[in-house]
Every structure is written in C-alpha cells, then in structure tokens.
Design an enzyme around this catalytic site. Structure first.
Site, mmCIF file in Angstrom:
data_model
loop_
_atom_site.group_PDB
_atom_site.id
_atom_site.type_symbol
_atom_site.label_atom_id
_atom_site.label_comp_id
_atom_site.label_asym_id
_atom_site.label_seq_id
_atom_site.Cartn_x
_atom_site.Cartn_y
_atom_site.Cartn_z
ATOM 1 N N ILE A 191 0.838 -1.206 0.000
ATOM 2 C CA ILE A 191 0.000 0.000 0.000
ATOM 3 C C ILE A 191 0.872 1.255 0.000
ATOM 4 C CG2 ILE A 191 -1.926 1.201 1.112
ATOM 5 C CD1 ILE A 191 -2.674 -1.463 2.438
ATOM 6 N N LEU A 223 13.077 -2.708 4.722
ATOM 7 C CA LEU A 223 13.183 -3.744 3.688
ATOM 8 C C LEU A 223 13.158 -5.124 4.327
ATOM 9 C CD1 LEU A 223 15.725 -2.075 1.219
ATOM 10 C CD2 LEU A 223 13.231 -2.031 1.154
ATOM 11 N N THR A 241 -6.390 -1.165 10.600
ATOM 12 C CA THR A 241 -7.113 -2.181 9.848
ATOM 13 C C THR A 241 -8.461 -2.499 10.487
ATOM 14 O OG1 THR A 241 -7.081 -4.558 9.392
ATOM 15 C CG2 THR A 241 -5.650 -3.832 11.140
ATOM 16 N N ASP A 242 -9.395 -2.944 9.656
ATOM 17 C CA ASP A 242 -10.694 -3.387 10.183
ATOM 18 C C ASP A 242 -10.533 -4.580 11.123
ATOM 19 O OD1 ASP A 242 -9.965 -5.247 8.231
ATOM 20 O OD2 ASP A 242 -11.875 -5.212 7.164
ATOM 21 N N GLU A 243 -9.382 -5.276 11.038
ATOM 22 C CA GLU A 243 -9.220 -6.511 11.817
ATOM 23 C C GLU A 243 -9.193 -6.258 13.327
ATOM 24 O OE1 GLU A 243 -6.572 -9.412 10.171
ATOM 25 O OE2 GLU A 243 -6.758 -8.576 8.169
ATOM 26 N N TYR A 303 -1.612 -10.494 14.958
ATOM 27 C CA TYR A 303 -1.500 -9.328 14.078
ATOM 28 C C TYR A 303 -2.503 -8.256 14.478
ATOM 29 C CZ TYR A 303 -2.642 -6.389 10.042
ATOM 30 O OH TYR A 303 -2.929 -5.310 9.232
ATOM 31 N N LYS A 322 -1.936 -4.509 16.100
ATOM 32 C CA LYS A 322 -2.416 -3.274 15.467
ATOM 33 C C LYS A 322 -3.314 -2.513 16.448
ATOM 34 C CE LYS A 322 -1.970 -1.952 11.726
ATOM 35 N NZ LYS A 322 -0.924 -1.085 11.074
ATOM 36 N N ASN A 352 -9.861 -5.094 3.515
ATOM 37 C CA ASN A 352 -8.801 -5.728 2.701
ATOM 38 C C ASN A 352 -8.573 -4.974 1.395
ATOM 39 O OD1 ASN A 352 -9.699 -7.928 4.513
ATOM 40 N ND2 ASN A 352 -8.187 -9.099 3.351
ATOM 41 N N LYS A 357 -0.112 -13.249 0.243
ATOM 42 C CA LYS A 357 -1.511 -12.881 0.487
ATOM 43 C C LYS A 357 -2.419 -13.521 -0.559
ATOM 44 C CE LYS A 357 -0.313 -10.143 3.909
ATOM 45 N NZ LYS A 357 0.090 -8.765 3.783
ATOM 46 N N PRO A 378 -4.596 -23.322 -1.953
ATOM 47 C CA PRO A 378 -4.950 -23.704 -0.576
ATOM 48 C C PRO A 378 -6.018 -22.806 0.055
ATOM 49 C CG PRO A 378 -2.879 -22.486 -0.601
ATOM 50 C CD PRO A 378 -3.343 -22.545 -2.016
ATOM 51 N N ASN A 394 -14.213 -15.898 -0.043
ATOM 52 C CA ASN A 394 -12.885 -16.255 -0.555
ATOM 53 C C ASN A 394 -12.998 -17.179 -1.765
ATOM 54 O OD1 ASN A 394 -11.745 -14.718 1.431
ATOM 55 N ND2 ASN A 394 -11.260 -16.441 2.787
HETATM 56 P P1 NAD Z 1 3.212 -4.845 3.464
HETATM 57 O O1 NAD Z 1 3.494 -6.037 4.317
HETATM 58 O O2 NAD Z 1 3.077 -5.026 1.999
HETATM 59 O O3 NAD Z 1 4.344 -3.741 3.705
HETATM 60 C C1 NAD Z 1 4.834 -3.427 4.975
HETATM 61 C C2 NAD Z 1 6.109 -2.601 4.788
HETATM 62 O O4 NAD Z 1 6.596 -2.262 6.108
HETATM 63 C C3 NAD Z 1 7.223 -3.361 4.076
HETATM 64 O O5 NAD Z 1 7.805 -2.543 3.085
HETATM 65 C C4 NAD Z 1 8.222 -3.666 5.181
HETATM 66 O O6 NAD Z 1 9.571 -3.741 4.745
HETATM 67 C C5 NAD Z 1 8.005 -2.477 6.133
HETATM 68 N N1 NAD Z 1 8.406 -2.793 7.511
HETATM 69 C C6 NAD Z 1 8.083 -3.913 8.218
HETATM 70 N N2 NAD Z 1 8.670 -3.871 9.438
HETATM 71 C C7 NAD Z 1 9.351 -2.691 9.499
HETATM 72 C C8 NAD Z 1 10.174 -2.081 10.496
HETATM 73 N N3 NAD Z 1 10.391 -2.680 11.684
HETATM 74 N N4 NAD Z 1 10.718 -0.877 10.236
HETATM 75 C C9 NAD Z 1 10.505 -0.267 9.029
HETATM 76 N N5 NAD Z 1 9.770 -0.821 8.045
HETATM 77 C C10 NAD Z 1 9.202 -2.013 8.274
HETATM 78 O O7 NAD Z 1 1.906 -4.185 4.089
HETATM 79 P P2 NAD Z 1 0.673 -3.456 3.390
HETATM 80 O O8 NAD Z 1 -0.300 -4.481 2.971
HETATM 81 O O9 NAD Z 1 1.195 -2.466 2.431
HETATM 82 O O10 NAD Z 1 0.037 -2.700 4.653
HETATM 83 C C11 NAD Z 1 0.431 -1.371 4.997
HETATM 84 C C12 NAD Z 1 -0.362 -0.914 6.215
HETATM 85 O O11 NAD Z 1 -1.751 -0.953 5.922
HETATM 86 C C13 NAD Z 1 -0.162 -1.787 7.439
HETATM 87 O O12 NAD Z 1 -0.051 -0.954 8.565
HETATM 88 C C14 NAD Z 1 -1.421 -2.644 7.506
HETATM 89 O O13 NAD Z 1 -1.735 -3.004 8.835
HETATM 90 C C15 NAD Z 1 -2.447 -1.686 6.927
HETATM 91 N N6 NAD Z 1 -3.579 -2.341 6.258
HETATM 92 C C16 NAD Z 1 -3.382 -3.239 5.249
HETATM 93 C C17 NAD Z 1 -4.478 -3.812 4.603
HETATM 94 C C18 NAD Z 1 -4.288 -4.781 3.457
HETATM 95 O O14 NAD Z 1 -5.274 -5.319 2.948
HETATM 96 N N7 NAD Z 1 -3.079 -5.008 2.974
HETATM 97 C C19 NAD Z 1 -5.780 -3.469 4.997
HETATM 98 C C20 NAD Z 1 -5.947 -2.549 6.047
HETATM 99 C C21 NAD Z 1 -4.842 -1.995 6.661
HETATM 100 P P1 TYD Z 2 -5.141 -12.479 3.526
HETATM 101 O O1 TYD Z 2 -4.818 -12.026 2.148
HETATM 102 O O2 TYD Z 2 -4.069 -13.130 4.330
HETATM 103 O O3 TYD Z 2 -5.777 -11.225 4.299
HETATM 104 P P2 TYD Z 2 -6.515 -11.152 5.767
HETATM 105 O O4 TYD Z 2 -6.168 -12.343 6.553
HETATM 106 O O5 TYD Z 2 -5.912 -9.929 6.330
HETATM 107 O O6 TYD Z 2 -7.973 -11.016 5.509
HETATM 108 O O7 TYD Z 2 -6.350 -13.497 3.456
HETATM 109 C C1 TYD Z 2 -7.603 -13.131 2.913
HETATM 110 C C2 TYD Z 2 -8.557 -14.281 3.170
HETATM 111 O O8 TYD Z 2 -8.109 -15.410 2.422
HETATM 112 C C3 TYD Z 2 -8.608 -14.728 4.621
HETATM 113 O O9 TYD Z 2 -9.940 -15.111 4.945
HETATM 114 C C4 TYD Z 2 -7.710 -15.950 4.663
HETATM 115 C C5 TYD Z 2 -7.883 -16.544 3.276
HETATM 116 N N1 TYD Z 2 -6.708 -17.277 2.752
HETATM 117 C C6 TYD Z 2 -6.855 -18.604 2.288
HETATM 118 O O10 TYD Z 2 -7.967 -19.186 2.285
HETATM 119 N N2 TYD Z 2 -5.735 -19.250 1.827
HETATM 120 C C7 TYD Z 2 -4.512 -18.665 1.810
HETATM 121 O O11 TYD Z 2 -3.519 -19.322 1.400
HETATM 122 C C8 TYD Z 2 -4.384 -17.317 2.275
HETATM 123 C C9 TYD Z 2 -3.050 -16.624 2.270
HETATM 124 C C10 TYD Z 2 -5.517 -16.672 2.732
#
Ligand code: NAD
Ligand code: TYD
Length: 365
Positions: A21, A44, A140-142, A164, A168, A193, A203, A219, A265
C-alpha cells in the site's frame, strides 16, 4: 490524482513505503506532482522491496531511507536530516499467518516500532508551530474482530482475534494516547482488505494467481466461505491522503469497499481461475480441480465489514474503482509481471510456504 496539500506542507514521511500500500500511495503522491517531497523509510523486511519503488526512485522529489522502526536510536539518526510536515505510518508486519507462527516479530514492529515513531515526533514536533502537522496512522478493520451481520464503525469496540490484529490494536491505542496525553496531532484510519498491484505473494490474491498459473494446488482455508470487503489500493491511498487534508486531529475514519460484504474467498478464487484460464487459453473447468480445501487458519475471522459514512461526510471520500474491473485488472497485472513476482518472493518464500501449508496448525479449535 490526489488533491493539493496546503502550501505549508513541503515534506512528508511514508513509513513502510517499499510494501504494497505504501508504494502505491507514494506513486500517487508523486504522480499528483504538487511539489511535495516524499521520504520513504523502510527496513526492507521480507515484505518490502525496492522494486516496488521503481518509478519513485526516478523522481527528483523522492528519497529513500533504510531504517528499522524497532531501533529507536537508528530511527532518530535516519530522520534527523529532514523536517516533516505530514507523516503516514504504513510500516507493519502485516500477515496474519506469520503473526500466528511468530507473534513476537509482529508485536515488536507494530507496537514498539509505532511507539518509537511516536516518541520521535513527540520530541520533534511539540516545541514547533504544529497547526498543519499531521501523523496519520494506518490501521485495519481486523482490530474490531469478526462481524456476523452489519458493519463496524469508528466507535465499535475492539475485539482482535490474531496476534496481528491485537498488535495493530495496541498501536492504535498508543497513537490515540499520544494525542490525548501529549497533544501530538495524530489521526487513525481503518481499512478493509486491499487489492491491487504489488501485494506480496503470501496474500490471498497474488498467491492464488501464481499457484493457478503454475498448476499448483490453491490452498483455501476451511470452507472458503469467509467474507472480506475488498477495496482497491488507490481508493485506500486517496482516503489516507484526504484524512491528512480534512480529517479532525485525534479522530479516525473507516474506509471500505462498500461491497456489502458478500464476496467469499471462494468467489475470489473462482474469479482468479476465470482470469488465469483465459490467460492460458484453457477452459476454467480444467483448473477448477486445483482448489484444495486445507486446514483452517487458527482464530480465523469469518467476516469483515466497515461503514465509511463518516469518511464520506467529513472527508468527501467514496471508493471510485468498481470491484469487477479493478479486480480483473489486478489479476492481469500479476499475470503480466512474472519478473516482479520472482523478485519479491526472495529467499524465504519457499520456506514460508512449507512452514504454513505443510504442517498441522495445532491450536485449540
Ligand atoms: P506490506 O506487508 O506489503 O508492507 C509493509 C512494509 O513495512 C514493508 O515494506 C516492510 O519492509 C516495512 N516494515 C516492516 N517492518 C518494518 C520495520 N520494523 N521498520 C521499518 N519498516 C518495516 O503491508 P501493506 O499491505 O502495504 O500494509 C500497509 C499498512 O496498511 C499496514 O499498517 C497494515 O496493517 C495496513 N492495512 C493493510 C491492509 C491490506 O489489505 N493489505 C488493509 C488494512 C490496513
Ligand atoms: P489475507 O490475504 O491473508 O488477508 P486477511 O487475513 O488480512 O484477511 O487473506 C484473505 C482471506 O483469504 C482470509 O480469509 C484468509 C484466506 N486465505 C486462504 O484461504 N488461503 C490462503 O492461502 C491465504 C493466504 C488466505
């Protein structure tokens, strides 16, 4: 395009900008070309990769700093050369399954890392004129846990299920406490998500796409009827930006895809199979057999859904990318970027797959 920031906003910090993101957010800020300079701080980790910043590094208004949020002293020396007006805190350990395998790594970054960032800005901002300063924390909504019907909103009770989401939740409470106790100008965003280009292949969407392409089992955890409220990453990025622009300090905003949470899913996996079969020029029925129901995730939340009416009313935010077309383009992006897919898998990816998918999960369920 993102809206123009006020003229006092000259430099912004994006933590976690080498991830999914954060990197999309940085590209949107730089493409909007408002002259704001962008500094990305990222450790990184396995989830962050400079390949995600390929366009950003070519931009004159961009700088990258490698630092770990868990190292408070290192963070100070990394940030001292700059003078930030807005901070966007995306960095986190974000994978629920990894947090189940290694909760401590997740808690360290999400809680202690956030604490270190807050401490740094408490030290730097509180003696300055800070009326335009903003620290936007991305949550996050989680944190609200699973909801059977209806929607969670900004005032819903926290009930996180996984290490996780619990970490958060901890970081969210610290962010609010720094506003209440020290007057640090913080805001929080909660989002459903995200989908879009450059999500790490651990993911759901990129993982299922690459597995389908390679003819490997897909899976699906448990019965696959869990529901997520998918939002395109560009819509999320716009919401985060508008939070800094128009949000009320000390408050928070929910962003959802507004799908009324009906997409399971299994629906997502079937749509991926449709796109991959078209790409491979085979019948979808030839790939359907790849769907493999595996042991469920421990503590698996059944359904997520958020109410974004506050963001609509106060920030003027609504999602713009329709799920059907946004999703189709996203899968296409993964299919057309095999080099990116190889690059971000790194050395640990195979090991992760075998740890997460070949071993019994244990737990009390
Ligand atoms: P991501 O895992 O793709 O990226 C996380 C980044 O943080 C990576 O570049 C990683 O190198 C960096 N990072 C991790 N630990 C670190 C540390 N100790 N110091 C500095 N950098 C560090 O995550 P994302 O999916 O881009 O999510 C970004 C944010 O959005 C997160 O805070 C997550 O909780 C929130 N969020 C994500 C989703 C989603 O669907 N992906 C939904 C809601 C909220
Ligand atoms: P994920 O992308 O890990 O996001 P989140 O757990 O934050 O919602 O997973 C999305 C949904 O997909 C979640 O219900 C878990 C499911 N999932 C699988 O069924 N198989 C998989 O291998 C993964 C990674 C996720």
């Amino acid at each position: 395009m993102l809206e123009r920031a006020p003229s006092q906003v000259k430099q912004i910090l994006v933590t976690g900008g080498a991830g999914f993101i954060g990197s999309n957010f940085i590209d949107l800020v730089l493409e909007s070309n408002h002259g704001v300079s962008v500094v990305c701080l990222d450790s990184l980790s396995y989830a962050g990769n400079v390949v995600n910043l390929e366009s950003a590094v070519k931009h004159p208004n961009f700088a990258f700093v490698k630092a770990d949020l868990c190292d408070g002293d290192g963070l100070g020396s990394a940030l001292d050369p700059f003078d930030f007006d807005w901070v966007f805190h995306f960095a986190a350990e974000t994978h629920v399954d990894r947090s189940i395998h290694e909760p401590k790594i997740t808690v360290m970054t999400n809680v202690i890392g956030t604490l270190n960032l807050l401490e740094y800005f408490r030290g730097h901002w509180l003696n300055e004129d800070q009326c335009h300063k903003r620290l936007v924390h991305i949550s996050t909504d989680e944190v609200y846990g699973s909801i059977q019907d209806g929607l969670f909103s900004e005032t819903s009770r926290y009930k996180p299920s996984s290490p996780y989401s619990a970490s958060k939740a901890g970081s969210d409470h610290l962010v609010t406490a720094y506003f209440t106790t020290f007057g640090l100008p913080t805001l929080t965003t909660w989002c459903t998500n995200n989908y879009g280009p450059r999500q790490h292949p651990e993911k759901l969407i990129p993982l299922m796409t690459i597995h389908a392409l390679e003819g490997k089992p897909l899976p699906v955890y448990g019965d696959g009827l869990q529901v997520r409220d998918w939002l395109h990453v560009h819509d999320h990025a716009a919401g985060v930006w508008q939070t800094a622009l128009r949000g009320k300090v000390g408050e928070g905003y929910c962003f959802s895809g507004g799908l009324e949470s009906t997409v399971t899913n299994l629906d997502v996996v079937n749509q991926i199979l449709g796109a991959v079969s078209a790409h491979l020029k085979v019948e979808k029925s030839e790939l359907d057999g790849l769907i493999t129901h595996v042991e469920d995730r421990l503590g698996h939340d059944r359904r997520y859904a958020l109410d974004s009416r506050k963001a609509a009313a106060e920030l003027g935010w609504t999602p713009k990318v329709p799920f059907q077309s946004g999703f189709a383009k996203t899968v296409e992006w993964y299919l057309n970027n095999p080099e990116w897919m190889r690059e971000v898998q790194g050395t640990d990816y195979k090991d992760w797959l075998s740890r997460n998918y070949s071993q019994p999960k244990g737990g009390h369920q």
